[in-house]
Design a protein around this motif. Structure first.
Motif, PDB file in Angstrom:
ATOM      1  N   MET A 284     -12.825  -3.473  10.191  1.00 24.87           N
ATOM      2  CA  MET A 284     -11.423  -3.065  10.093  1.00 24.87           C
ATOM      3  C   MET A 284     -11.242  -1.780  10.883  1.00 24.87           C
ATOM      4  N   GLN A 285     -10.199  -1.755  11.677  1.00 22.01           N
ATOM      5  CA  GLN A 285      -9.774  -0.552  12.387  1.00 22.01           C
ATOM      6  C   GLN A 285      -8.593   0.041  11.621  1.00 22.01           C
ATOM      7  N   VAL A 286      -8.576   1.350  11.423  1.00 22.22           N
ATOM      8  CA  VAL A 286      -7.492   2.019  10.709  1.00 22.22           C
ATOM      9  C   VAL A 286      -6.692   2.837  11.710  1.00 22.22           C
ATOM     10  N   ARG A 287      -5.381   2.681  11.651  1.00 21.57           N
ATOM     11  CA  ARG A 287      -4.493   3.419  12.554  1.00 21.57           C
ATOM     12  C   ARG A 287      -3.157   3.650  11.867  1.00 21.57           C
ATOM     13  N   PRO A 288      -2.340   4.570  12.411  1.00 21.66           N
ATOM     14  CA  PRO A 288      -1.001   4.765  11.856  1.00 21.66           C
ATOM     15  C   PRO A 288      -0.134   3.513  12.038  1.00 21.66           C
ATOM     16  N   PHE A 289       0.769   3.321  11.098  1.00 18.58           N
ATOM     17  CA  PHE A 289       1.762   2.244  11.146  1.00 18.58           C
ATOM     18  C   PHE A 289       2.596   2.382  12.412  1.00 18.58           C
ATOM     19  N   LEU A 290       2.856   1.257  13.064  1.00 26.68           N
ATOM     20  CA  LEU A 290       3.764   1.196  14.206  1.00 26.68           C
ATOM     21  C   LEU A 290       5.007   0.420  13.780  1.00 26.68           C
ATOM     22  N   ASP A 291       6.134   0.734  14.377  1.00 23.80           N
ATOM     23  CA  ASP A 291       7.366   0.014  14.041  1.00 23.80           C
ATOM     24  C   ASP A 291       7.185  -1.499  14.172  1.00 23.80           C
ATOM     25  N   SER A 292       6.399  -1.924  15.138  1.00 20.78           N
ATOM     26  CA  SER A 292       6.175  -3.358  15.354  1.00 20.78           C
ATOM     27  C   SER A 292       5.352  -4.010  14.242  1.00 20.78           C
ATOM     28  N   ASP A 293       4.782  -3.210  13.340  1.00 19.92           N
ATOM     29  CA  ASP A 293       3.992  -3.736  12.222  1.00 19.92           C
ATOM     30  C   ASP A 293       4.843  -4.155  11.026  1.00 19.92           C
ATOM     31  N   GLU A 294       6.133  -3.846  11.044  1.00 21.43           N
ATOM     32  CA  GLU A 294       6.946  -4.001   9.841  1.00 21.43           C
ATOM     33  C   GLU A 294       6.861  -5.396   9.220  1.00 21.43           C
ATOM     34  N   ALA A 295       7.092  -6.425   9.980  1.00 24.28           N
ATOM     35  CA  ALA A 295       7.092  -7.785   9.414  1.00 24.28           C
ATOM     36  C   ALA A 295       5.724  -8.137   8.837  1.00 24.28           C
ATOM     37  N   ALA A 296       4.658  -7.772   9.534  1.00 22.44           N
ATOM     38  CA  ALA A 296       3.310  -8.079   9.051  1.00 22.44           C
ATOM     39  C   ALA A 296       2.988  -7.303   7.777  1.00 22.44           C
ATOM     40  N   VAL A 297       3.428  -6.059   7.694  1.00 22.07           N
ATOM     41  CA  VAL A 297       3.167  -5.257   6.496  1.00 22.07           C
ATOM     42  C   VAL A 297       3.936  -5.825   5.303  1.00 22.07           C
ATOM     43  N   ILE A 298       5.176  -6.198   5.506  1.00 18.80           N
ATOM     44  CA  ILE A 298       5.952  -6.779   4.408  1.00 18.80           C
ATOM     45  C   ILE A 298       5.314  -8.086   3.941  1.00 18.80           C
ATOM     46  N   ALA A 299       4.877  -8.904   4.862  1.00 16.66           N
ATOM     47  CA  ALA A 299       4.193 -10.153   4.485  1.00 16.66           C
ATOM     48  C   ALA A 299       2.911  -9.851   3.709  1.00 16.66           C
ATOM     49  N   LEU A 300       2.179  -8.819   4.122  1.00 20.45           N
ATOM     50  CA  LEU A 300       0.975  -8.401   3.409  1.00 20.45           C
ATOM     51  C   LEU A 300       1.319  -7.989   1.986  1.00 20.45           C
ATOM     52  N   TRP A 301       2.340  -7.142   1.831  1.00 19.85           N
ATOM     53  CA  TRP A 301       2.743  -6.687   0.498  1.00 19.85           C
ATOM     54  C   TRP A 301       3.164  -7.848  -0.389  1.00 19.85           C
ATOM     55  N   GLU A 302       3.863  -8.816   0.196  1.00 18.28           N
ATOM     56  CA  GLU A 302       4.263  -9.987  -0.578  1.00 18.28           C
ATOM     57  C   GLU A 302       3.037 -10.792  -1.002  1.00 18.28           C
ATOM     58  N   ALA A 303       2.092 -10.980  -0.089  1.00 18.53           N
ATOM     59  CA  ALA A 303       0.865 -11.729  -0.416  1.00 18.53           C
ATOM     60  C   ALA A 303       0.037 -11.010  -1.478  1.00 18.53           C
ATOM     61  N   ALA A 304       0.110  -9.682  -1.469  1.00 16.72           N
ATOM     62  CA  ALA A 304      -0.652  -8.887  -2.439  1.00 16.72           C
ATOM     63  C   ALA A 304       0.091  -8.702  -3.762  1.00 16.72           C
ATOM     64  N   GLY A 305       1.307  -9.207  -3.863  1.00 11.81           N
ATOM     65  CA  GLY A 305       2.073  -9.096  -5.102  1.00 11.81           C
ATOM     66  C   GLY A 305       2.643  -7.709  -5.362  1.00 11.81           C
ATOM     67  N   LEU A 306       2.863  -6.926  -4.309  1.00 10.55           N
ATOM     68  CA  LEU A 306       3.358  -5.565  -4.483  1.00 10.55           C
ATOM     69  C   LEU A 306       4.878  -5.445  -4.459  1.00 10.55           C
ATOM     70  N   THR A 307       5.567  -6.421  -3.926  1.00  9.13           N
ATOM     71  CA  THR A 307       7.022  -6.297  -3.816  1.00  9.13           C
ATOM     72  C   THR A 307       7.692  -6.647  -5.144  1.00  9.13           C
ATOM     73  N   ARG A 308       8.794  -5.968  -5.369  1.00  8.76           N
ATOM     74  CA  ARG A 308       9.615  -6.205  -6.551  1.00  8.76           C
ATOM     75  C   ARG A 308      11.072  -6.235  -6.117  1.00  8.76           C
ATOM     76  N   SER A 309      11.901  -6.945  -6.858  1.00  9.31           N
ATOM     77  CA  SER A 309      13.300  -7.119  -6.474  1.00  9.31           C
ATOM     78  C   SER A 309      14.053  -5.798  -6.387  1.00  9.31           C
ATOM     79  N   TRP A 310      13.651  -4.816  -7.168  1.00 11.25           N
ATOM     80  CA  TRP A 310      14.362  -3.551  -7.182  1.00 11.25           C
ATOM     81  C   TRP A 310      13.875  -2.576  -6.099  1.00 11.25           C
ATOM     82  N   ASN A 311      12.832  -2.925  -5.355  1.00 10.02           N
ATOM     83  CA  ASN A 311      12.339  -2.111  -4.249  1.00 10.02           C
ATOM     84  C   ASN A 311      12.401  -2.931  -2.969  1.00 10.02           C
ATOM     85  N   ASP A 312      13.321  -2.597  -2.103  1.00 11.63           N
ATOM     86  CA  ASP A 312      13.426  -3.275  -0.821  1.00 11.63           C
ATOM     87  C   ASP A 312      12.308  -2.742   0.077  1.00 11.63           C
ATOM     88  N   PRO A 313      11.344  -3.576   0.464  1.00  7.87           N
ATOM     89  CA  PRO A 313      10.223  -3.075   1.266  1.00  7.87           C
ATOM     90  C   PRO A 313      10.666  -2.488   2.604  1.00  7.87           C
TER      91      PRO A 313
END
Length: 139
Positions: A1-30
């Motif tokens: 794994m390579q670690v780097r700062p978030f890039l704007d182009s990562d947004e969709a992939a990060v949201i999909a990751l959070w959804e797959a990990a069960g972190l999103t909730r209806s009251w928090n818009d990712p």
């Protein structure tokens, strides 16, 4: 794994990751959470990548008193390989270098596997009750 700062182009992939990990909730818009982090300590929003694909994330914060960890996530197919531990080590390194004396984080009480993970890496439950109050609704 390579670690780097978030890039704007990562947004969709990060949201999909959070959804797959069960972190999103209806009251928090990712998207709004990402937008907010972009405006505060943006450099401490990190992603883990493998073959240039986002497979992990962590948001780190420091308010001058305590460090905070949010949105630590590893894609299900990449778990049990030390990636979350590596992200936490990097968060601890950054926070300690900034003079942060202690890290706080919140875990849902029903999330036994995450509680076990944090205990395994040296974290312990504080004798506190966590309170919150929403100031801005994410609708």
């Amino acid at each position: 794994m390579q670690v780097r700062p978030f890039l704007d182009s990562d947004e969709a992939a990060v949201i999909a990751l959070w959804e797959a990990a069960g972190l999103t909730r209806s009251w928090n818009d990712p998207r709004k959470d990402i937008e907010r982090k972009r405006s505060v300590q943006r450099e401490w929003f990190l992603v883990g990548t493998e073959d240039d694909a986002v497979m992990a994330s962590i948001m780190i914060g420091y308010d001058g008193h305590r460090g905070w960890i949010n949105y630590l996530a590893v894609a299900p197919e990449h778990r049990k390989k030390g990636h979350a531990r590596a992200l936490m080590r990097e968060a601890e390194r950054l926070l300690e270098a900034a003079g942060c004396p202690k890290i706080n984080l919140q875990i849902r009480t029903s999330n036994a596997s995450v509680i076990a993970f944090y205990k395994a890496i040296g974290y312990a439950q504080d004798e506190v009750v966590s309170f919150g109050r929403r100031l801005i609704a994410d609708e």
